[in-house]
Design an enzyme around this catalytic site. Structure first.
Site, mmCIF file in Angstrom:
data_model
loop_
_atom_site.group_PDB
_atom_site.id
_atom_site.type_symbol
_atom_site.label_atom_id
_atom_site.label_comp_id
_atom_site.label_asym_id
_atom_site.label_seq_id
_atom_site.Cartn_x
_atom_site.Cartn_y
_atom_site.Cartn_z
ATOM 1 N N TYR A 205 4.810 -40.777 41.109
ATOM 2 C CA TYR A 205 3.438 -40.359 40.817
ATOM 3 C C TYR A 205 2.727 -41.440 40.014
ATOM 4 O O TYR A 205 3.359 -42.286 39.370
ATOM 5 C CB TYR A 205 3.406 -39.028 40.059
ATOM 6 C CG TYR A 205 3.950 -39.089 38.646
ATOM 7 C CD1 TYR A 205 3.114 -39.344 37.562
ATOM 8 C CD2 TYR A 205 5.302 -38.877 38.386
ATOM 9 C CE1 TYR A 205 3.612 -39.393 36.260
ATOM 10 C CE2 TYR A 205 5.805 -38.924 37.096
ATOM 11 C CZ TYR A 205 4.952 -39.184 36.038
ATOM 12 O OH TYR A 205 5.443 -39.237 34.753
ATOM 13 N N CYS A 206 1.402 -41.407 40.073
ATOM 14 C CA CYS A 206 0.577 -42.312 39.265
ATOM 15 C C CYS A 206 -0.724 -41.573 38.957
ATOM 16 O O CYS A 206 -0.812 -40.355 39.138
ATOM 17 C CB CYS A 206 0.332 -43.641 39.987
ATOM 18 S SG CYS A 206 -0.461 -43.486 41.606
ATOM 19 N N THR A 207 -1.746 -42.274 38.507
ATOM 20 C CA THR A 207 -2.971 -41.617 38.054
ATOM 21 C C THR A 207 -3.721 -40.918 39.186
ATOM 22 O O THR A 207 -4.017 -39.734 39.112
ATOM 23 C CB THR A 207 -3.899 -42.632 37.369
ATOM 24 O OG1 THR A 207 -3.189 -43.315 36.347
ATOM 25 C CG2 THR A 207 -5.111 -41.929 36.764
ATOM 26 N N GLY A 209 -3.112 -42.009 42.774
ATOM 27 C CA GLY A 209 -2.410 -42.159 44.040
ATOM 28 C C GLY A 209 -2.339 -43.561 44.598
ATOM 29 O O GLY A 209 -1.457 -43.867 45.417
ATOM 30 N N VAL A 234 -1.947 -37.647 39.281
ATOM 31 C CA VAL A 234 -2.022 -36.684 38.180
ATOM 32 C C VAL A 234 -3.386 -35.997 38.151
ATOM 33 O O VAL A 234 -3.497 -34.816 37.797
ATOM 34 C CB VAL A 234 -1.740 -37.387 36.835
ATOM 35 C CG1 VAL A 234 -1.858 -36.393 35.679
ATOM 36 C CG2 VAL A 234 -0.352 -38.028 36.847
#
Length: 350
Positions: A205-207, A209, A234
């Site tokens: 996951y990241c901020t 995508g 997220v």
């Protein structure tokens, strides 16, 4: 005359004001924070850059946008009155239709103070060069509910593909959070950390995508068979938690790259003040403009040091502007400090 016209044109398509001037000129209109990205072939990114600057500045759009031959990466604050026309303008551009927007979670409309559109070699600094993503190597997307269920499966590994200053204030439960300051350092490190886990289920996951698109494809190309990415990152997860009444397995704050620096997802405070070690997830840049290091600082230390990272920076910040400027000119190391070069010095006490 032609040279003069070119200079005028260039001047009109770039910000010309200081931060203080920008804040003073900021129109009191209600804006919505949006982010979006897309990997697509852009043949003339510089031409597109100027077109978008003219179009979006006329709408009063603020934000930071990166363009490259490989696509677009955008974080924006759009006046509410122009949201529909902004979306419609994207639909008319080949390859930009049906764009997926990530709206801000804690959105007061004060996320940006100017419009910046830059042409880059790549829209994400991943160090991979001309790394193409196709359906064969792209990691499948999991919706937030699917991601939650996958997290509960025995043996699942979850990896935070963000930088250490992001995971410091918020992260998914039991996530592996590499201690690196840049995404390009993280990719080979994660592959090395998980070299014996190529058959395991790996969630990333990241901020929003965009980094996971590259990270998922990178890992799959290196033999990791079961890599899945959180759809919309997220930001999208936080919206789904509220809308679908999901239990949030992400705790704390989500770091964002704008004036806000963070959006609170849960009330959990995971970080510690870099000065005294007290529980805090208040992130800010040192008020000494010659330093400007990103830090976590509690309210008490912020009051005592006037939002500076140290006694020395506090002392410098109280000097007259002429003396501060002279210090920066005399010592080049005080100029343009990055978040990363000074981060070690202000790490939280052990």
């Amino acid at each position: 005359m032609a040279r003069h016209r070119n200079l005028v044109k260039k001047e009109m398509l770039h910000n010309r004001y200081s931060r203080q001037d920008l804040l003073a000129r900021l129109e009191p209109v209600k804006r919505r924070t949006l982010s979006f990205y897309r990997y697509l072939r852009i043949e003339e990114p510089r031409t597109l850059r100027d077109e978008l600057y003219r179009e979006w500045s006329a709408m009063g759009v603020l934000g930071r946008i990166y363009l490259a031959h490989e696509g677009i990466n955008a974080q924006l604050a759009v006046p509410e009155e122009h949201l529909q026309s902004f979306s419609a303008s994207l639909e008319t551009r080949p390859g930009f239709g049906s764009m997926r927007f990530n709206p801000g979670v804690e959105d007061n409309g004060n996320s940006f103070i100017k419009l910046t559109i830059k042409v880059k070699q790549y829209i994400v600094n991943d160090g991979l060069g001309d790394f193409s993503i196709d359906e064969k190597v792209a990691a499948p997307h999991l919706k937030p509910l699917e991601f939650n269920k996958a997290l509960e499966e025995p043996g699942t590994i979850v990896v935070d593909m963000r930088n250490h200053y992001e995971s410091e204030v918020g992260r998914f439960e039991n996530a592996i959070c590499p201690d690196v300051p840049t995404f390009r350092e993280e990719l080979p490190l994660v592959a090395e950390m998980l070299k014996d886990k190529k058959d395991d289920k790996i969630l990333i996951y990241c901020t929003g995508g965009i980094r996971c698109e590259k990270a998922g494809a990178y890992l799959r190309k290196h033999g990791y068979k079961n890599v899945y990415q959180l759809e919309g990152g997220v930001i999208n997860y936080a919206h789904a938690v509220k809308k679908e009444q999901l239990p949030s397995k992400f705790k704390g704050k989500n770091f964002v790259f704008d004036e806000r620096l963070g959006e609170r997802i849960t009330d959990d405070v995971l970080a510690k003040c870099h000065i005294c070690g007290a529980a805090s997830d208040r992130q800010l840049n040192c008020a000494n403009e010659g330093c400007h290091v990103l830090m976590v600082q509690c309210d008490a230390c912020g009051t005592r040091l006037s939002d500076c990272c140290s006694e020395e920076c506090h002392r410098i910040s109280l000097l007259p502007e002429e003396e501060r400027r002279a210090l920066r000119q005399a010592d080049p190391t005080l100029k343009n400090k990055t978040w990363f070069s000074k981060k070690i010095r202000v790490r939280a006490p052990a």
